[in-house]
Motif scaffolding. Sequence first.
Motif, PDB file in Angstrom:
ATOM      1  N   GLU A  14     -51.934  67.082 125.743  1.00 37.58           N
ATOM      2  CA  GLU A  14     -51.972  67.700 124.421  1.00 37.58           C
ATOM      3  C   GLU A  14     -51.243  66.863 123.368  1.00 37.58           C
ATOM      4  N   VAL A  15     -50.295  66.052 123.773  1.00 39.24           N
ATOM      5  CA  VAL A  15     -49.594  65.199 122.809  1.00 39.24           C
ATOM      6  C   VAL A  15     -50.595  64.303 122.091  1.00 39.24           C
ATOM      7  N   ASP A  16     -51.544  63.764 122.823  1.00 38.88           N
ATOM      8  CA  ASP A  16     -52.556  62.890 122.226  1.00 38.88           C
ATOM      9  C   ASP A  16     -53.457  63.635 121.247  1.00 38.88           C
ATOM     10  N   SER A  17     -53.597  64.939 121.440  1.00 35.68           N
ATOM     11  CA  SER A  17     -54.452  65.720 120.549  1.00 35.68           C
ATOM     12  C   SER A  17     -53.920  65.757 119.123  1.00 35.68           C
ATOM     13  N   PHE A  18     -52.613  65.498 118.968  1.00 35.23           N
ATOM     14  CA  PHE A  18     -51.983  65.526 117.646  1.00 35.23           C
ATOM     15  C   PHE A  18     -51.533  64.134 117.184  1.00 35.23           C
ATOM     16  N   SER A  19     -52.030  63.102 117.862  1.00 35.98           N
ATOM     17  CA  SER A  19     -51.559  61.746 117.556  1.00 35.98           C
ATOM     18  C   SER A  19     -51.991  61.267 116.173  1.00 35.98           C
ATOM     19  N   ASP A  20     -53.023  61.860 115.601  1.00 39.73           N
ATOM     20  CA  ASP A  20     -53.455  61.455 114.265  1.00 39.73           C
ATOM     21  C   ASP A  20     -52.844  62.320 113.170  1.00 39.73           C
ATOM     22  N   THR A  21     -51.779  63.085 113.504  1.00 40.90           N
ATOM     23  CA  THR A  21     -51.028  63.861 112.520  1.00 40.90           C
ATOM     24  C   THR A  21     -49.567  63.421 112.562  1.00 40.90           C
ATOM     25  N   ASP A  22     -48.773  63.950 111.620  1.00 38.80           N
ATOM     26  CA  ASP A  22     -47.337  63.654 111.622  1.00 38.80           C
ATOM     27  C   ASP A  22     -46.525  64.775 112.256  1.00 38.80           C
ATOM     28  N   LEU A  23     -47.194  65.677 112.978  1.00 39.52           N
ATOM     29  CA  LEU A  23     -46.495  66.787 113.625  1.00 39.52           C
ATOM     30  C   LEU A  23     -45.691  66.272 114.819  1.00 39.52           C
ATOM     31  N   ASP A  24     -44.409  66.610 114.861  1.00 38.16           N
ATOM     32  CA  ASP A  24     -43.531  66.214 115.962  1.00 38.16           C
ATOM     33  C   ASP A  24     -43.920  67.019 117.209  1.00 38.16           C
ATOM     34  N   THR A  25     -44.693  66.398 118.082  1.00 41.62           N
ATOM     35  CA  THR A  25     -45.255  67.068 119.251  1.00 41.62           C
ATOM     36  C   THR A  25     -44.628  66.503 120.511  1.00 41.62           C
ATOM     37  N   LYS A  26     -44.070  67.397 121.345  1.00 39.64           N
ATOM     38  CA  LYS A  26     -43.383  66.958 122.563  1.00 39.64           C
ATOM     39  C   LYS A  26     -43.889  67.731 123.772  1.00 39.64           C
TER      40      LYS A  26
ATOM     41  N   LYS B  78     -62.061  74.257 117.518  1.00 36.75           N
ATOM     42  CA  LYS B  78     -61.384  74.290 116.215  1.00 36.75           C
ATOM     43  C   LYS B  78     -60.304  73.205 116.150  1.00 36.75           C
ATOM     44  N   ALA B  79     -60.732  71.985 116.438  1.00 36.55           N
ATOM     45  CA  ALA B  79     -59.787  70.864 116.461  1.00 36.55           C
ATOM     46  C   ALA B  79     -59.132  70.635 115.107  1.00 36.55           C
ATOM     47  N   GLY B  80     -59.801  71.034 114.032  1.00 37.15           N
ATOM     48  CA  GLY B  80     -59.241  70.838 112.698  1.00 37.15           C
ATOM     49  C   GLY B  80     -57.951  71.604 112.454  1.00 37.15           C
ATOM     50  N   ARG B  81     -57.643  72.567 113.313  1.00 40.55           N
ATOM     51  CA  ARG B  81     -56.394  73.312 113.160  1.00 40.55           C
ATOM     52  C   ARG B  81     -55.168  72.416 113.271  1.00 40.55           C
ATOM     53  N   ARG B  82     -55.309  71.264 113.913  1.00 42.49           N
ATOM     54  CA  ARG B  82     -54.140  70.407 114.109  1.00 42.49           C
ATOM     55  C   ARG B  82     -53.571  69.921 112.777  1.00 42.49           C
ATOM     56  N   PHE B  83     -54.425  69.747 111.778  1.00 38.87           N
ATOM     57  CA  PHE B  83     -53.938  69.301 110.469  1.00 38.87           C
ATOM     58  C   PHE B  83     -53.215  70.435 109.736  1.00 38.87           C
ATOM     59  N   LYS B  84     -53.734  71.640 109.882  1.00 41.72           N
ATOM     60  CA  LYS B  84     -53.053  72.811 109.327  1.00 41.72           C
ATOM     61  C   LYS B  84     -51.703  73.001 109.996  1.00 41.72           C
ATOM     62  N   MET B  85     -51.654  72.839 111.308  1.00 41.45           N
ATOM     63  CA  MET B  85     -50.404  72.982 112.041  1.00 41.45           C
ATOM     64  C   MET B  85     -49.388  71.935 111.596  1.00 41.45           C
ATOM     65  N   ALA B  86     -49.845  70.706 111.382  1.00 42.48           N
ATOM     66  CA  ALA B  86     -48.948  69.647 110.927  1.00 42.48           C
ATOM     67  C   ALA B  86     -48.366  69.969 109.556  1.00 42.48           C
ATOM     68  N   ARG B  87     -49.139  70.648 108.737  1.00 43.01           N
ATOM     69  CA  ARG B  87     -48.660  71.015 107.398  1.00 43.01           C
ATOM     70  C   ARG B  87     -47.639  72.145 107.462  1.00 43.01           C
ATOM     71  N   LEU B  88     -47.770  73.040 108.447  1.00 41.50           N
ATOM     72  CA  LEU B  88     -46.953  74.258 108.475  1.00 41.50           C
ATOM     73  C   LEU B  88     -45.733  74.159 109.385  1.00 41.50           C
ATOM     74  N   LEU B  89     -45.821  73.378 110.463  1.00 42.53           N
ATOM     75  CA  LEU B  89     -44.815  73.428 111.528  1.00 42.53           C
ATOM     76  C   LEU B  89     -43.836  72.268 111.451  1.00 42.53           C
ATOM     77  N   ASP B  90     -42.602  72.550 111.911  1.00 40.55           N
ATOM     78  CA  ASP B  90     -41.605  71.488 112.044  1.00 40.55           C
ATOM     79  C   ASP B  90     -41.670  70.830 113.412  1.00 40.55           C
ATOM     80  N   GLY B  91     -42.168  71.524 114.404  1.00 41.52           N
ATOM     81  CA  GLY B  91     -42.260  70.943 115.730  1.00 41.52           C
ATOM     82  C   GLY B  91     -43.157  71.762 116.625  1.00 41.52           C
ATOM     83  N   LEU B  92     -43.764  71.085 117.608  1.00 37.62           N
ATOM     84  CA  LEU B  92     -44.668  71.713 118.551  1.00 37.62           C
ATOM     85  C   LEU B  92     -44.268  71.309 119.961  1.00 37.62           C
ATOM     86  N   GLY B  93     -44.028  72.300 120.826  1.00 38.95           N
ATOM     87  CA  GLY B  93     -43.726  72.052 122.237  1.00 38.95           C
ATOM     88  C   GLY B  93     -44.942  72.377 123.081  1.00 38.95           C
ATOM     89  N   VAL B  94     -45.523  71.372 123.740  1.00 37.52           N
ATOM     90  CA  VAL B  94     -46.752  71.576 124.505  1.00 37.52           C
ATOM     91  C   VAL B  94     -46.460  71.555 126.001  1.00 37.52           C
TER      92      VAL B  94
END
Length: 389
Positions: A166-178, A145-161
């Motif tokens: 995993e940081v690269d998994s969200f590189s095509d979104t604007d989600l602040d992933t650390k 369910k890789a498409g969830r990353r776009f939903k997460m980017a829309r809903l979340l202010d930040g993601l701690g991995v």
Amino acid sequence: MEPVSSLKPPKEASVDVLIVAGEHSGDEQAARMLRSLLDINAGANVVALGGPELKKAGADLIFDMMPYAVIGFAEALKRYSEFKALRDAIVNWVIEYHPKVVCFVDYPGLNLRVAEILHDKKVTRKSGGSISIAYYISPQVWVWKAGRRFKMARLLDGLGVIFPFEVDSFSDTDLDTKFVGHPFLQKDYELPVVFDPDGDILLLPGSREGPISRIAPVMFAALELLLEEKGELRARCIYSSSTNRKLLLELLQRHPSLSGKVELASNSEKSKTLCVLTSSGTMSLNCALAGVPGAIVYRIHPFTYLLGKLLVKIPYIGIANIILDSLMYPEYVQGSAQPEALKMELLDCIDNPDRVSGARKSSEQLRTILDHPAEGGAGSWLQSFIEAP
């Protein structure tokens, strides 16, 4: 099970953080994050829906989430009405008491849905409100369910991995992933298992009732076969709750030849072991980091497994295997998890010195990959949301 109507109000009017952790491992990891946060900000008022570890770490526990720990689609579907009531209760609590930050921990089936409803009700920063939405321990979008990353980017202010890839998994979104480091590499964390060639065989059938009922019997059967050849050995089987202990006792009674051979021990106790049969959960990574040789045993509801085969496109199930991209632990899945095959794995771990040296080398590789970044771990990351204007 605690009724949803018993969701309690906070002890203090102003809430800095609400943590939502829906299973045993999430409760444990959230508790470590909380302890780290309180080292930085001792006055933080943190409320939690979680379990005993969060409470011990200093959270105001308003609801026990541990009875809601399930695995797989089939089990969750049977309890849909319970989860819907819980979801609605969490949303209403957040709207009424308005914490500065809501930090979801893993458990995406419930947590992402709650985040979405809060967004729809426009109380979150991303929707024009004032509540920050943080997420610690990402759903495994790199598994399925890789498409969830776009939903997460829309809903979340930040993601701690907790895995650097995993940081690269969200590189095509604007989600602040650390990457905030893996909690098992924190300085205050002590692995609950240590390799000892004179130790017991360790059995880790999981922390949820469904998998335990499927995995423990085949582990016990494999142990029976092993003891026919090596009767001097003993085993230790780990449980995470009194409910799980009761279930394991019932399953063990079906194997009378194991009487006096298997100790049931709490996951709060440290284990010395020479090898392990483990489910694919959190404890398998503990064993891998400790350099314990062993194998993965994985059995879930058949429908959940068939659904997963259609959707999951990764070569391994065990997290250490995924991180290393190699088979540190051979994997026995569904029908291949047979007593004779598992007995042979245990014999190889005991008698083959290459298994021990290989496990030690893999452990060193894992530690290098998972060590936390210099700029701080999960507590510092969560504090940044509290400090946000």
